[in-house]
Every structure is written in structure tokens, then in C-alpha cells.
Design a protein around this motif. Structure first.
Motif, PDB file in Angstrom:
ATOM      1  N   LEU A   1      24.027 -16.508  18.389  1.00  0.00           N
ATOM      2  CA  LEU A   1      24.469 -15.875  19.624  1.00  0.00           C
ATOM      3  C   LEU A   1      23.661 -14.610  19.904  1.00  0.00           C
ATOM      4  O   LEU A   1      23.281 -14.338  21.056  1.00  0.00           O
ATOM      5  N   ALA A   2      23.410 -13.831  18.840  1.00  0.00           N
ATOM      6  CA  ALA A   2      22.618 -12.613  19.010  1.00  0.00           C
ATOM      7  C   ALA A   2      21.223 -12.942  19.544  1.00  0.00           C
ATOM      8  O   ALA A   2      20.706 -12.255  20.432  1.00  0.00           O
TER       9      ALA A   2
ATOM     10  N   PHE B   1      21.506 -14.092  23.287  1.00  0.00           N
ATOM     11  CA  PHE B   1      21.758 -12.950  24.172  1.00  0.00           C
ATOM     12  C   PHE B   1      20.488 -12.136  24.384  1.00  0.00           C
ATOM     13  O   PHE B   1      20.174 -11.724  25.506  1.00  0.00           O
ATOM     14  N   ARG B   2      19.751 -11.886  23.312  1.00  0.00           N
ATOM     15  CA  ARG B   2      18.542 -11.072  23.415  1.00  0.00           C
ATOM     16  C   ARG B   2      17.480 -11.754  24.271  1.00  0.00           C
ATOM     17  O   ARG B   2      16.834 -11.121  25.108  1.00  0.00           O
TER      18      ARG B   2
ATOM     19  N   LEU C   1      17.921 -14.101  26.603  1.00  0.00           N
ATOM     20  CA  LEU C   1      18.370 -14.146  27.992  1.00  0.00           C
ATOM     21  C   LEU C   1      18.209 -12.790  28.676  1.00  0.00           C
ATOM     22  O   LEU C   1      17.803 -12.714  29.839  1.00  0.00           O
ATOM     23  N   LEU C   2      18.520 -11.728  27.939  1.00  0.00           N
ATOM     24  CA  LEU C   2      18.368 -10.396  28.512  1.00  0.00           C
ATOM     25  C   LEU C   2      16.901 -10.057  28.753  1.00  0.00           C
ATOM     26  O   LEU C   2      16.551  -9.402  29.737  1.00  0.00           O
TER      27      LEU C   2
ATOM     28  N   GLY D   1      30.616 -12.353  19.252  1.00  0.00           N
ATOM     29  CA  GLY D   1      29.934 -12.425  20.532  1.00  0.00           C
ATOM     30  C   GLY D   1      30.023 -11.128  21.316  1.00  0.00           C
ATOM     31  O   GLY D   1      29.041 -10.698  21.940  1.00  0.00           O
TER      32      GLY D   1
ATOM     33  N   ASP E   1      27.735  -8.642  19.587  1.00  0.00           N
ATOM     34  CA  ASP E   1      26.351  -9.115  19.737  1.00  0.00           C
ATOM     35  C   ASP E   1      25.790  -8.705  21.092  1.00  0.00           C
ATOM     36  O   ASP E   1      24.626  -8.296  21.204  1.00  0.00           O
ATOM     37  N   LEU E   2      26.618  -8.827  22.120  1.00  0.00           N
ATOM     38  CA  LEU E   2      26.173  -8.492  23.466  1.00  0.00           C
ATOM     39  C   LEU E   2      25.803  -7.012  23.566  1.00  0.00           C
ATOM     40  O   LEU E   2      24.773  -6.652  24.139  1.00  0.00           O
TER      41      LEU E   2
ATOM     42  N   SER F   1      22.699  -6.319  21.609  1.00  0.00           N
ATOM     43  CA  SER F   1      21.548  -6.921  22.279  1.00  0.00           C
ATOM     44  C   SER F   1      21.012  -6.004  23.367  1.00  0.00           C
ATOM     45  O   SER F   1      19.793  -5.884  23.544  1.00  0.00           O
TER      46      SER F   1
END
Length: 252
Positions: free
Chosen positions: A56-57, A60-61, A63-64, A139, A142-143, A146
């Protein structure tokens, strides 16, 4: 932004290596938090929890990074608090504030659980430590981590492809050693308590950043490293200590 030709230059590889190392350092608190949370799961699910958490981390990274202009735009003020000195509040501030408070709350409750001696009971109760609940908590944090990681990457390089490769490399290394880190943290109560204490400090640091109070993170990581070194020396000293000799009642 996606300059493939840049990889023919040595400077690009130096930037990639530097950013990868930076991402690993910034990901230490992330992997510690994941290790502590999955430690409450049944043993058979802990490895899966770590993989999902780090996965998930990574997602997220990436996608960002692919929406980097939106991330940078989060620094724009959404509204201004009418204080004696006008206080602009941005989307980044709200994310850091929420994440910092959540991290402080979760770390504090984990410390309370250990002090109350409820850890073994909670770990064996599936209703209180389900994989889904742990993954949702991972999650959330993580967000937040991130965003911090991506904003750091933006400040170091301007090639998104380099950023993505650095994040993937760092996450691959952390995933490879996550089991070792998790076992070490969960098998040593004093190390686990130390890790939880520093997670509270990291949460406080996020809250202060949300309040526009910038603190050099290097100081905190140095304190973490120094405290860990001292605790490792203490653990080594305890293994060298002579065993306690009990007196034979017949000689009393």
C-alpha cells in the motif's frame, strides 16, 4: 519530467542512489509502525500483513508521484484562521495534522496495552486484531508518510521517473528486511517500547509541521539512532551479566 535520456548521465544515477537512501531513512518509521501493528495479528497472517502494508505504501507513493502537480498544489491555502496573525491552512496541513494525531493516539494506546499486560490476550482474539482492521490502520498512516516522502523527493530531483525508481528500490529493500525488523522489534520489549515512544515523537513532529513549525528531522533521527545504540549496548550487557544464584534453604 520523464526524461529517459537523463539516465545516460552519471548525475542521474547519483541522484537515484541518494534519493533511494533518503527514502529508506524516511521509511524506517513506516516499517516500524507496520511491524508493531501486524505483531497483533496471528502469526500465520503477520507476513501477509507486512506485504500488504508495504505494498500500500508503494502504491500510494507512485500514485502521488504520478499526480505530482496536485500534491504540490496541496500547499495552497484552503482557508485562513482569523487569529491575531492570519493563519493560512492548506490541504497538506490538514493531512499532516490528522496523520500526526492518529500516530500519537495509536502509539499511546499500544504503550497502554503493553503496560496493562493485555498484548497476549488481544493478539489471540481474532475479533480485536483482524487483518482488515490492521490493514485499514496501516493504510491511513501510509498515506501520511507517503505525502512526506513525495514532498521530500520533489525537493531533491525533478525527474518523476527517477523518483518512482527510487521509491520502488527503497520499498523492495524494506520488504526484504521487514521480517527481520519485525521479529527484532516484537521479540525485544524494550526495543518495542523505544520504537513506540519515537513514533509518538514523529506524530508530534507531523503536528508541528502542520502548524508551520519546521523542525530539522535529522535531529530526531539522530536521537533515534543514538537511543537504539544505547539500548543495544544494554541488551548486550544483560546477556553478559552473571546468573542470579539462589540461596539453598538448608544453609539459612
Amino acid at each position: 519530467m520523464y526524461d529517459f535520456a537523463a539516465f545516460s548521465q552519471p548525475e542521474t544515477w547519483v541522484s537515484l542512489l541518494t534519493l533511494t537512501l533518503m527514502e529508506i531513512v524516511l521509511g524506517i518509521d513506516n516499517i516500524i509502525f507496520i511491524s508493531i501493528l501486524v505483531g497483533r495479528l496471528p502469526v500465520a497472517l503477520q507476513a501477509r500483513g507486512r506485504v500488504i502494508g508495504l505494498g500500500l505504501a508503494l502504491v500510494f507513493r507512485v500514485l502521488l508521484l504520478l499526480s505530482i502537480s496536485w500534491v504540490v498544489g496541496l500547499r495552497t491555502a484552503l482557508f485562513t484562521l482569523p487569529l491575531s496573525t492570519p493563519w493560512p491552512v492548506s490541504g497538506r496541513d490538514l493531512i499532516l495534522l490528522g496523520g500526526g494525531l492518529f500516530l500519537m493516539y495509536k502509539s499511546t494506546t499500544e504503550i497502554h496495552t503493553r503496560l496493562q499486560g493485555e498484548e497476549e490476550a488481544s493478539a489471540s482474539t481474532t475479533g480485536r486484531a483482524t487483518l482488515l482492521r490492521v490493514v485499514l490502520q496501516i493504510g491511513v498512516i501510509d498515506l501520511v508518510f507517503s505525502f512526506d516522502s513525495v514532498l521530500t523527493a520533489v525537493g531533491l530531483v525533478d525527474n518523476v521517473l527517477v523518483m518512482i525508481l527510487a521509491v520502488m528500490g527503497a520499498m523492495g529493500l524494506m520488504l526484504a528486511f521487514s521480517g527481520v525488523v519485525a521479529d527484532f522489534v516484537n521479540k525485544n520489549p524494550t526495543i518495542k517500547m523505544l520504537a513506540l515512544s519515537f513514533l509518538i515523537m514523529i506524530g508530534l513532529l507531523l503536528v508541528m509541521e502542520a502548524a508551520h513549525q519546521e523542525i530539522e528531522k535529522g535531529y530526531l533521527y539522530f536521537a533515534m539512532g543514538f537511543s537504539l545504540l544505547v539500548e543495544l549496548l544494554n541488551m548486550r550487557l544483560r546477556t553478559k551479566a552473571p546468573p542470579v544464584q539462589l540461596r539453598d534453604p538448608q544453609f539459612d
